[in-house]
Design a protein around this motif. Structure first.
Motif: not given
Lengths: 283, 321
Positions: B86, B88, B90-94, B153-154
């Motif tokens: 998956y 996403p 939205y921005d979801c990276l540290p 990552q997905a």
């Protein structure tokens, strides 16, 4: 293609083993443990964590040294753990937001939840990792003190026996501290997205009740009343519990069983609320 | 895969309404091999992201049932998520760790052994086009690189189904093309079925085998792209008057030759029509070309242009609604 040069094999499908929920939980648990010690993070994170760990260890070494020169130890191991509470809280103020707020702020949490991991798995793995880290930070120096006391005792086997009992009590009290302070800190930090504010909140939660305990002790002069009031300040309550369970001070504890019940209730409530928080938090 | 799926949010917002759609890998790719790209299109708020969350088992449908890879995500959410990737919207990276660390970590959370996760992380990052940069902190990446990390990552655990929510968000035209080509490759060469969400139909139609259009939570249409466009192709003919005719005619009444052609084609059984200066004929089979050429020759017109015009899928939806 048979030219003997290295060529791109293209995309390879993976056919090996895939582990499930338990493995994901253990992976996040050990990741949490490493993160708590600043491993896999920047230099700044390492400096802060290890400075506090260094100070706690240094205190333990000094106490061991003084204890080895006098016949009586300066303080019992559980008392040492109580006295380190401020440092433990500072460490948690740095660690807890890193474990909870960061994933919410950067929305990495969504990536965890899209994997074979449930919301409660995430919450409990984070909590378990943080509690283990705090336990190690406290129980390590306690063990050091035991080693020093056992090696320097001049009472022979009974001296080693006493030191071992003290060590076990210290380890048990370390575990209690780690559970109580860890679960409160993680819950407080998990409620706040911004890391800096979450860090302040963790400290505030522990400080806010302390004046009440001091005032109660001055005003009533009754030990029982002070103990009950101390339940608004977990650190004070823990130190009364220490005295009731392991002795080591002249205080007569009135409400020992209630203090024990209070500690168990705090751990259970904070854990449950943390899980509930992670059921609700938008991923 | 879904049957009468409905999702009612608290507060009465109905995000999905009576949605029944089957997305079968073989039907999607039109081949025996797995893979293929499914486009999930709809305006903002059409229910695309809600649909993906239900597929992942992250939220239960209010009513109806769903099956993903033969499993029910409301019951076996973990098993579904182990085989699904998956990305996403939205921005979801540290920002403070490297792409390599992040993708390795999530490979392990998805169930890969430690060494395999590290190996596949660098392989996957290479496939999405990140090489030496992968050891730098993500905070310094461009939007295009971040989207690639999100895709990696997905993909790291080699899913059977890849869900991409608006993967071209925030990318410049060149970045969009690169991302879409990559998605196309994942669907064909990698053999992974991809569901790609977008509100830009024109953008994803060229890489999709199958399209599912949502509108206000309802299914507008779901079909293979080539069946959607089959029988919809047209031939565009432009003719000039023969050179020996009156030249003023070509200026003033340019239509005469074309009108005559329409007449003749109709009499020969083709559904010809005028469209400005040109004549449009639906293309049924190759013999249509012969009929047109014969008609043009019989009228002694000069054939100026004979083109096949492909209907864009967007026009089909415009006609349907």
């Amino acid at each position: 293609m048979r030219t003997g040069v290295i060529h791109d094999l293209g995309y390879q499908r993976y056919t090996g083993p895939r582990f499930g929920r338990g493995y994901a939980f253990r992976t996040l648990y050990s990741h949490t443990l490493r993160t708590s010690f600043g491993l896999g993070r920047g230099v700044k994170a390492k400096i802060f964590s290890w400075t506090i760990i260094g100070i706690i260890t240094l205190v333990a070494v000094v106490l061991t040294d003084i204890g080895s020169q006098s016949s009586e130890p300066v303080m019992t191991s559980p008392m040492f753990v109580d006295n380190m509470a401020t440092l433990t809280i500072l460490l948690l103020a740095a660690v807890a937001p890193e474990l909870t707020s960061r994933d919410q702020q950067t929305r990495v949490l969504g990536l965890y939840l899209a994997r074979p991991m449930r919301r409660e798995d995430y919450a409990l793995a984070r909590l378990a990792g943080a509690v283990t880290a705090i336990f190690l930070v406290l129980a390590g120096p306690v063990t050091l003190m035991f080693a020093g006391a056992a090696l320097s005792t001049d009472k022979g086997a009974s001296g080693v026996g006493d030191a071992a009992v003290d060590w076990l009590q210290g380890v048990a009290h370390s575990a209690t501290h780690a559970l109580v302070l860890g679960s409160i800190s993680l819950l407080a930090a998990a409620l706040i997205r911004r890391r800096a504010i979450a860090a302040a909140a963790v400290v505030a939660v522990f400080l806010v009740g302390l004046p009440a305990v001091g005032v109660a002790a001055e005003l009533s002069g009754s030990q029982g009343a002070t103990e009950l009031v101390s339940m608004v300040a977990p650190v004070a309550a823990l130190s009364y519990l220490d005295t009731w369970l392991y002795g080591g001070s002249d205080l007569d504890i009135v409400h020992g069983p209630w203090l024990l019940l209070y500690v168990v209730a705090v751990i259970a409530a904070c854990t449950a609320l943390l899980v509930i928080r992670y059921r609700k938090v938008p991923a | 895969m879904t049957r009468s799926l409905a999702k009612q949010y608290d507060g009465g917002v109905r995000a999905l309404d009576d949605l029944s759609v089957t997305i079968d890998s073989a039907a999607v790719s039109g081949r025996e091999t797995p893979g293929g790209v499914v486009g999930l299109v709809g305006a903002n708020g059409a229910g695309k992201s809600t649909f993906l969350k239900i597929v992942l088992g992250l939220m239960p449908p209010t009513s109806g049932s769903i099956q993903v890879l033969g499993l029910d995500p409301t019951v076996d959410g973990e098993l579904v998520r182990a085989r699904v990737g998956y990305m996403p919207e939205y921005d979801c990276l540290p920002p403070d760790i490297s792409a390599s660390e992040l993708v390795t970590h999530f490979g392990r959370i998805s169930g890969l052994p430690k060494a395999t996760a590290r190996e596949r992380a660098s392989e996957t990052l290479r496939h999405v086009g990140l090489y030496e940069e992968r050891y730098r902190q993500i905070g310094g990446y461009s939007t295009g690189m971040k989207q690639r990390v999100k895709l990696a990552q997905a993909l790291v655990h080699d899913p059977d189904l890849l869900l991409l929510d608006e993967p071209t968000n925030g990318l410049d035209p060149a970045g969009r093309d690169a991302m879409l080509d990559l998605v196309r490759r994942i669907g064909t060469e990698f053999g992974i079925t991809v569901v790609i969400c977008s509100h830009l139909l024109g953008e994803i139609e060229r890489i999709c085998d199958y399209l599912v259009a949502l509108d206000g939570g309802r299914l507008l249409r779901a079909d293979r792209v080539d069946t959607m466009t089959a029988g919809q192709d047209e031939l565009v003919i432009e003719v000039d008057e023969p050179a020996d005719s009156d030249p003023t005619d070509a200026e003033g009444r340019a239509g005469d030759g074309a009108d005559a052609l329409v007449e003749l084609l109709r009499s020969r059984g083709l559904d010809a029509a005028r469209d400005g200066r040109s004549v449009v004929v639906p293309l049924h089979d190759p013999s249509t070309y012969d009929l047109i050429l014969d008609a043009v020759a019989d009228l002694q017109l000069a054939l100026h242009r004979l083109d096949q015009r492909r209907h864009r899928v967007a026009e089909l939806f415009a006609n349907a609604s």
